[in-house]
Structures are given as C-alpha cells and as structure tokens.
Scaffold this motif. Structure first.
Motif, PDB file in Angstrom:
ATOM      1  N   GLU A   1      -6.292   0.948   0.324  1.00 46.47           N
ATOM      2  CA  GLU A   1      -7.146  -0.087   1.353  1.00 46.47           C
ATOM      3  C   GLU A   1      -7.488  -1.413   0.585  1.00 46.47           C
ATOM      4  N   ASP A   2      -7.838  -1.326  -0.791  1.00 45.51           N
ATOM      5  CA  ASP A   2      -7.959  -2.367  -1.411  1.00 45.51           C
ATOM      6  C   ASP A   2      -7.020  -3.308  -1.707  1.00 45.51           C
TER       7      ASP A   2
ATOM      8  N   ASP B   1      -6.726   6.561  -0.684  1.00 47.54           N
ATOM      9  CA  ASP B   1      -7.288   6.068   0.248  1.00 47.54           C
ATOM     10  C   ASP B   1      -7.752   4.655   0.270  1.00 47.54           C
ATOM     11  N   THR B   2      -8.885   4.731  -0.937  1.00 50.27           N
ATOM     12  CA  THR B   2      -9.541   3.543  -1.148  1.00 50.27           C
ATOM     13  C   THR B   2      -8.638   2.487  -2.034  1.00 50.27           C
TER      14      THR B   2
ATOM     15  N   ALA C   1     -12.161  -1.460   8.419  1.00 50.85           N
ATOM     16  CA  ALA C   1     -11.130  -0.624   7.329  1.00 50.85           C
ATOM     17  C   ALA C   1     -11.619   0.801   7.474  1.00 50.85           C
ATOM     18  N   GLU C   2     -10.865   1.946   7.194  1.00 48.58           N
ATOM     19  CA  GLU C   2     -11.096   3.178   7.419  1.00 48.58           C
ATOM     20  C   GLU C   2     -12.220   3.634   6.396  1.00 48.58           C
ATOM     21  N   GLU C   3     -12.125   2.998   5.253  1.00 46.14           N
ATOM     22  CA  GLU C   3     -13.346   3.567   4.312  1.00 46.14           C
ATOM     23  C   GLU C   3     -14.226   2.645   4.212  1.00 46.14           C
TER      24      GLU C   3
ATOM     25  N   LEU D   1      -7.048  -5.232   1.906  1.00 43.94           N
ATOM     26  CA  LEU D   1      -8.085  -6.047   2.028  1.00 43.94           C
ATOM     27  C   LEU D   1      -7.719  -7.342   1.396  1.00 43.94           C
TER      28      LEU D   1
ATOM     29  N   ALA E   1       0.915  -1.182  -0.171  1.00 38.42           N
ATOM     30  CA  ALA E   1      -0.033   0.212  -0.062  1.00 38.42           C
ATOM     31  C   ALA E   1       0.971   1.156  -0.055  1.00 38.42           C
TER      32      ALA E   1
ATOM     33  N   VAL F   1      -7.616  -1.594   9.800  1.00 41.45           N
ATOM     34  CA  VAL F   1      -6.781  -0.946   8.583  1.00 41.45           C
ATOM     35  C   VAL F   1      -6.922   0.437   8.276  1.00 41.45           C
ATOM     36  N   ASP F   2      -5.734   1.136   8.676  1.00 43.11           N
ATOM     37  CA  ASP F   2      -5.628   2.642   8.080  1.00 43.11           C
ATOM     38  C   ASP F   2      -4.892   2.636   6.765  1.00 43.11           C
ATOM     39  N   PRO F   3      -5.371   2.652   5.821  1.00 45.56           N
ATOM     40  CA  PRO F   3      -4.429   2.764   4.622  1.00 45.56           C
ATOM     41  C   PRO F   3      -3.720   4.002   4.204  1.00 45.56           C
TER      42      PRO F   3
END
Length: 305
Positions: A64-65, A60-61, A82-84, A68, A32, A104-106
């Motif tokens: 995060e993907d 961010d997204t 997850a944050e988002e 994840l 990430a 998770v905070d990406p």
C-alpha cells in the motif's frame, strides 16, 4: 438490455489526463506486485483485522505504501481510500468534495496468502463524483495486468481489446462456472447469504469462492467464467474489478433484477449485484430473484457504466 456508456466526461474545471492516470496506476500496481511476489516466498505472519475473519500482514501495508507514494506524488490534490490506511489526503489537501478519489486494495486475497495459497491481486481505481473512471487489476503471480477506462473499453496485458463475448462456451449452457463474493461483515447466520449461495451452487457447474474478488473480476472480463454474484461486497476492491468487467462487456443488475449503480458513496446493502456475460444474465437473475428475503436495496440503483 445493455447500453454502451459514452466516454467519461470530466468536470470542466478538472484538469486530468486519464491515459496518464491509467499509466501511473498500472505502474503502481505492478510495483506493488513485485513486492508481493517477492514477499510471499518468505513466511507470512497474519494478524486479525477488525471483528470478523479478516486478517492483515506486513505485505499489505508495504504494498500500500508503494502505491500511495506514486499516486499522491503525482496527484497531491487527490484523495485516496486505501484498504489499510483508510482515507489519505495528498500534500495539497484534497479536501474538496469534488476532488478525485482513488481506491486502493494493495493485496486482495490476504487470507489466501496467509495460508500459502497463491491467489491474490492488486486493484486500483480512480473515481470522480463517486463513479469509477479507470480501473487496474494486476495479478502478481502471472505478472499480467488488465485495465479499463469508462467508455473506453478494457485492455489486456498485451494492450489488445478485452471482450467477454456474448455467448457461452460449449458445454456451459447448463453448467456455467460462476464466482461468489461477500463482504467481511456478512456473518454465518445472515438470512440471505447462505441460501442464495446454496441455490447458485445447485444451479451451476461450479461456484468459485476465491477470497480475492479482483481475481474473479479478471476471470469474468477474460471470459473464463460466466458470472459473479456479490452480496454486500467490500467497497475498496469493487470499482476496479467491476469497471474492468463492464468495459469488457459484462452486464450488471441488482439481485432483484433492477438496474444497478456502482458508487463509492453507497452502503454495502446497495452494492449487492449480479454481473454476467449477456447470455447468462437472465438465468442468474431467475436464481437471485427466487431467493427469499433479498435485501431492499432501494430504488435508483444502477451501474453507471
């Protein structure tokens, strides 16, 4: 007095190799981080998030993907907060109340990235029975990663043990360097946040407000700063950073000096904290105790590290 917490005991029916989980979390955080480091070189468009001053970006997204996919690919029976995306279930469901939970905070520091300030981090934690067992903090700017296992200590980028040190750096006795963090839900008129932050600023050499708590946690774990005070902090980035600092030797208390417990089932008010190198803890608590109208966090709040 700080007591060393024994290594984390997993439920007998939970088959989980924590070393393997940490390796996966480090890999996911660094992947990430690679995405973020490349993305911040381009213009970043931020969108409002919620009713406060928080923002979100495509970075961010996307980051995060990346995380994840790695976590749920390896642990389909686990859950992720997850944050988002919020709560995400793995392919195997993971609905059981005792299933491990990843936080998770990406991109911790989105507001910084949105204004072109390169102060941000990636945080991943694994919790069982609401308490963190492992934490990973990655700094994409420097490429460095720190990690910790509950009861197993903290390690730096080179794998060497990470210790904060008992005493203060020369010149810091009367001018400590501290950090402040508060949750996005804390408003400008909050009766505690402004007076407490002002008192801290008057009694230290410098009070950092990095807008990226994970950056502050890594600084505390390395001994670069002397303490952090958090008021109603955000939950998603707290376990990874707090575990890292605790395993590096930081001590934790509630704002009123009582014992502190970090659990992902607790409210923001219960998560307010003082964390510091041992030589600084009492001095910080003198300040937080003297602030008026401190939140009533309730009994039994302790840091289970």
């Amino acid at each position: 007095m700080r007591t060393r917490t024994p290594p984390a005991a997993l439920p007998p029916d939970l088959d989980l190799d924590l070393d393997a989980a940490r390796a996966l979390a480090v890999d996911a955080a660094e992947a990430a981080g690679d995405l973020l480091r490349a993305g911040v070189d381009e213009p970043v468009e931020a969108r409002p998030k919620g009713e406060g001053a928080d923002v979100v970006t495509d970075l961010d997204t996307a980051a995060e993907d990346v995380i994840l996919r790695r976590i749920l690919g390896a642990y389909p029976g686990h859950r992720v907060i997850a944050e988002e995306a919020g709560l995400v279930e793995g392919a195997a469901g993971g609905a059981a109340g005792d299933a491990p939970v990843w936080l998770v905070d990406p991109l911790d520091g989105t507001n910084n990235v949105a204004i072109g300030m390169s102060v941000y981090a990636v945080g991943i934690a694994l919790c069982v029975d609401s308490a963190p067992l492992l934490g990973v903090v990655h700094d994409p700017v420097s490429g460095r990663t720190w990690s910790a296992l509950r009861g197993g200590g903290a390690t730096g980028p080179d794998g060497a043990p990470l210790r904060i040190g008992e005493g203060l750096r020369p010149g810091r006795e009367d001018n400590p360097v501290l950090a402040w963090t508060q949750g996005h839900q804390v408003g400008r008129a909050d009766p505690v946040a402004f007076p407490l932050r002002s008192m801290l600023e008057m009694r230290c050499g410098r009070l950092l407000q990095p807008w990226a708590p994970l950056v502050g946690w890594a600084m505390l774990a390395r001994g670069d700063i002397d303490g952090i005070v958090g008021y109603r902090p955000e939950l998603v980035d707290l376990p990874a950073g707090a575990l890292l600092a605790a395993e590096a030797g930081a001590e934790f208390r509630r704002l009123d000096g009582g014992p502190y417990e970090l659990g992902i089932d607790r409210s923001p008010a219960e998560l307010s904290f003082v964390a510091a190198r041992p030589a600084m803890l009492d001095r910080l608590l003198e300040t937080t105790r003297s602030a008026e109208h401190l939140p009533g966090d309730g009994p039994g709040v302790r840091l289970a590290f």
